[in-house]
Design an enzyme around this catalytic site. Structure first.
Site, PDB file in Angstrom:
ATOM      1  N   LYS A 172       0.861  -1.187   0.000  1.00 10.45           N
ATOM      2  CA  LYS A 172       0.000   0.000   0.000  1.00 10.45           C
ATOM      3  C   LYS A 172       0.899   1.238   0.000  1.00 10.45           C
ATOM      4  O   LYS A 172       1.609   1.504   0.955  1.00 10.45           O
ATOM      5  CB  LYS A 172      -0.883   0.048   1.254  1.00 10.45           C
TER       6      LYS A 172
ATOM      7  N   ALA B 118       1.723   5.456  -0.212  1.00  9.96           N
ATOM      8  CA  ALA B 118       1.135   6.641   0.414  1.00  9.96           C
ATOM      9  C   ALA B 118       0.032   7.193  -0.490  1.00  9.96           C
ATOM     10  O   ALA B 118       0.114   7.117  -1.721  1.00  9.96           O
ATOM     11  CB  ALA B 118       2.205   7.696   0.633  1.00  9.96           C
TER      12      ALA B 118
ATOM     13  N   GLU C 156      10.859   1.569   9.476  1.00  6.95           N
ATOM     14  CA  GLU C 156      11.861   2.623   9.277  1.00  6.95           C
ATOM     15  C   GLU C 156      11.122   3.934   9.491  1.00  6.95           C
ATOM     16  O   GLU C 156      10.218   4.267   8.728  1.00  6.95           O
ATOM     17  CB  GLU C 156      12.433   2.485   7.860  1.00  6.95           C
TER      18      GLU C 156
ATOM     19  N   CYS D  16      14.005  11.422   6.166  1.00  7.39           N
ATOM     20  CA  CYS D  16      14.221  11.033   7.562  1.00  7.39           C
ATOM     21  C   CYS D  16      15.694  11.148   7.942  1.00  7.39           C
ATOM     22  O   CYS D  16      16.022  11.164   9.117  1.00  7.39           O
ATOM     23  CB  CYS D  16      13.683   9.634   7.807  1.00  7.39           C
TER      24      CYS D  16
ATOM     25  N   GLU E 235      10.749  16.532  14.619  1.00  4.56           N
ATOM     26  CA  GLU E 235      11.164  16.420  13.230  1.00  4.56           C
ATOM     27  C   GLU E 235      10.398  17.455  12.398  1.00  4.56           C
ATOM     28  O   GLU E 235       9.171  17.429  12.333  1.00  4.56           O
ATOM     29  CB  GLU E 235      10.854  15.002  12.735  1.00  4.56           C
TER      30      GLU E 235
HETATM   31  P1  ADP Z   1       3.937  10.903   6.922  1.00  3.02           P
HETATM   32  O1  ADP Z   1       3.775  11.779   8.113  1.00  3.02           O
HETATM   33  O2  ADP Z   1       5.293  10.838   6.374  1.00  3.02           O
HETATM   34  O3  ADP Z   1       2.860  11.033   5.888  1.00  3.02           O
HETATM   35  P2  ADP Z   1       2.684   8.484   7.766  1.00  3.02           P
HETATM   36  O4  ADP Z   1       3.226   7.566   8.778  1.00  3.02           O
HETATM   37  O5  ADP Z   1       1.388   9.170   8.055  1.00  3.02           O
HETATM   38  O6  ADP Z   1       3.860   9.488   7.516  1.00  3.02           O
HETATM   39  O7  ADP Z   1       2.552   7.782   6.353  1.00  3.02           O
HETATM   40  C1  ADP Z   1       3.425   6.790   5.887  1.00  3.02           C
HETATM   41  C2  ADP Z   1       2.605   5.675   5.314  1.00  3.02           C
HETATM   42  O8  ADP Z   1       1.808   5.128   6.352  1.00  3.02           O
HETATM   43  C3  ADP Z   1       1.637   6.088   4.213  1.00  3.02           C
HETATM   44  O9  ADP Z   1       1.562   5.053   3.246  1.00  3.02           O
HETATM   45  C4  ADP Z   1       0.330   6.205   4.944  1.00  3.02           C
HETATM   46  O10 ADP Z   1      -0.784   5.996   4.122  1.00  3.02           O
HETATM   47  C5  ADP Z   1       0.466   5.079   5.928  1.00  3.02           C
HETATM   48  N1  ADP Z   1      -0.417   5.190   7.109  1.00  3.02           N
HETATM   49  C6  ADP Z   1      -0.730   6.289   7.817  1.00  3.02           C
HETATM   50  N2  ADP Z   1      -1.587   5.965   8.807  1.00  3.02           N
HETATM   51  C7  ADP Z   1      -1.813   4.625   8.730  1.00  3.02           C
HETATM   52  C8  ADP Z   1      -2.593   3.677   9.458  1.00  3.02           C
HETATM   53  N3  ADP Z   1      -3.326   4.027  10.519  1.00  3.02           N
HETATM   54  N4  ADP Z   1      -2.566   2.393   9.055  1.00  3.02           N
HETATM   55  C9  ADP Z   1      -1.822   2.007   8.021  1.00  3.02           C
HETATM   56  N5  ADP Z   1      -1.061   2.837   7.294  1.00  3.02           N
HETATM   57  C10 ADP Z   1      -1.048   4.129   7.648  1.00  3.02           C
END
Ligand code: ADP
Length: 475
Positions: free
Chosen positions: A168, A170, A244, A278, A379
């Protein structure tokens, strides 16, 4: 979405739009998957595991080589897509596509180097054989900041090991993910071996990845907050996990360093990907006697960095990913300035034409940063270089280690002893010594403490997808 070897819509029929962060323009739309789609993808990956895991290492290597060749032949097109969807300058996108390719090539090579061992026994009539086999279905969640290389860094070692996968990406960069899957499809990946689920709401997909029994491994790159939650759920279901996460990299200019060289390095490193990395330096510790030379060079360099649309010539910093990202950067800078820092360059949003439709923040240099400011420990993920002046060299490793994160650190010194003491004393997974590019497919990438668990890249990276099995033979 790509499930069981076919491009499919979400079962619900829903889609969501993808926008260009520089212009706000809608540039495409993709299926908005949910838990049902994620389950279907896991079913496909699980069904394909038996045959994929028993292919020869050479067959798996060949698939990765073919994908690598396709990626190279399309690198211009992929780079343009990345700049359109993610915003980074075209030159940086081109570099990322090449970096993404390195994982395909490295793991094509590494596929044939997964070996076992004979081990001695205390019994004369016994022999031990230790072997390594793929863990099973790997579930992958990837971020938007490196929307192609973060996929190949996970997919290539998993496939080389013999795992099947569900990924999956982003929600802001699904088109790049789609392009990566198209390469695998064209390279002839068998149905069900790689599966792509796109979704605007990630949580339901995360729930499937962390709870479905058929998923044996979760690999995640993203924020510490989300990674901690997902890793917790996945490990409570006894899945293998690598995450990570965030970082807060120190960049230390020692008294025995060349401050001008260090400033050039810092200015080049800090603004890569608009600071949305990061391993981007978040605290620049400069020894008092180098303050003037370092800041003088930084002012000159940072003033020259032009923000803008990544397609325009001479642009060094593209847009940030969204309005929330700009708001966070503005909050960190405003907080620092309110508490006494000086914005020597920048220090504000870019809101006038041609920036008005995108998410831009001016390349910024802050001096006089102290530990009571948010930017000192949170960050920022933006184009801001915060400089902290220190007096006593004996304190600086301790100051640098004063963070819950532990991903990357940078040191500038001309003394080998200083370099070794720093290298051994810093509690970070990746350390650049007079070097601002400490990553490669051939070395482990990953952090300590709140920066995560596990490593990607190198032979460490493939181990994350392998189980160890021992067989005892009585003679
Ligand atoms: P950023 O702040 O860098 O956007 P996130 O951790 O929110 O970092 O996003 C990184 C990835 O994690 C993305 O693919 C996002 O869709 C996914 N993500 C965010 N929230 C969830 C969740 N509750 N469950 C699964 N994946 C998630």
């Amino acid at each position: 979405m790509f499930i069981d070897g076919k491009w499919v819509d979400a079962r619900s029929g829903r889609t969501f739009d993808v926008t260009d962060p520089a212009t706000g323009e809608v540039i495409g739309s993709v299926p908005d998957g949910d838990a049902d789609d994620a389950h279907a993808a896991v079913t496909a990956a699980d069904a394909a595991f038996g045959s994929w895991s028993t292919t020869t290492a050479h067959e798996r290597a060949d698939l990765l080589y073919r994908t690598w060749e396709l990626l190279r032949s399309r690198s211009e097109e992929l780079a343009r897509l990345m700049t359109r969807e993610q915003g980074k300058p075209l030159k940086a996108s081109t570099a990322e596509v090449a970096y993404a390719g390195e994982f395909l090539r490295f793991y094509a090579e590494e596929a044939t180097r997964v070996t076992g061992e004979w081990r001695p026994s205390a019994r004369a009539d016994q022999r031990f054989l230790v072997l390594r086999q793929p863990v099973g279905v790997a579930a992958m969640i990837t971020p938007w900041n490196y929307p192609i290389s973060m996929l190949t860094r996970k997919m290539a070692p998993a496939l080389a090991a013999g795992c099947t996968l569900v990924l999956k990406p982003a929600e802001s960069t699904p088109l790049c993910a789609k392009a990566v899957f198209e390469l695998f499809e064209e390279a002839g990946v068998p149905a069900g071996v790689v599966n792509l689920v796109t979704a605007e709401q990630p949580a339901p997909i995360g729930d499937v990845f962390t709870s479905d029994r058929r998923v044996r491994k979760l690999t995640f790159t993203g924020s510490t907050e989300v990674g901690r939650r997902l890793a917790g759920r996945a490990t409570s279901n006894l899945k293998r996990v690598s995450v990570e996460l965030g970082g807060h990299a120190p960049f230390i200019v020692f008294p025995d360093a060349d401050p001008v060289r260090a400033a050039k390095g810092a200015a080049a490193l800090k603004f890569l990907n608009a600071g949305q990395a990061c391993i981007s330096p978040n605290r620049l510790y400069v020894s008092k006697e180098h303050e003037d030379a370092f800041l003088g060079t930084m002012v000159e360099r940072v003033s020259r960095i032009r923000a803008g649309n990544g397609f325009d010539d001479g642009v060094g910093v593209g847009p940030l990913v969204n309005e929330a990202a700009v708001a966070k950067v503005a909050d960190h800078v405003d907080d620092a300035v309110r508490k006494g820092a000086d914005a020597l360059v920048g220090g504000h949003r870019l809101v006038d034409e041609p920036y008005d439709r995108g998410h831009f923040y001016a390349p910024t240099l802050l001096s006089g940063v102290r530990d009571d400011m948010k930017i000192h420990h949170e960050e920022t993920f933006g184009p801001v270089a915060p400089v902290i002046t220190y007096d006593d060299v004996h304190d600086v490793i301790g100051l640098a280690n004063d963070t819950d994160y532990g991903l990357a650190a940078y040191v500038y010194t001309n003394d080998l002893g200083t370099a070794f003491r720093a290298l051994e004393g810093l509690r970070f997974g990746i350390i650049g010594v007079n070097d601002v590019n400490p990553t490669s497919a051939s070395v482990p990438f990953g952090g300590m403490q709140d920066s995560g668990i596990g490593r990607e890249g190198s032979h460490d990276g493939i181990s994350e997808y392998l189980e160890t099995k021992v067989a005892a033979f009585a003679l």
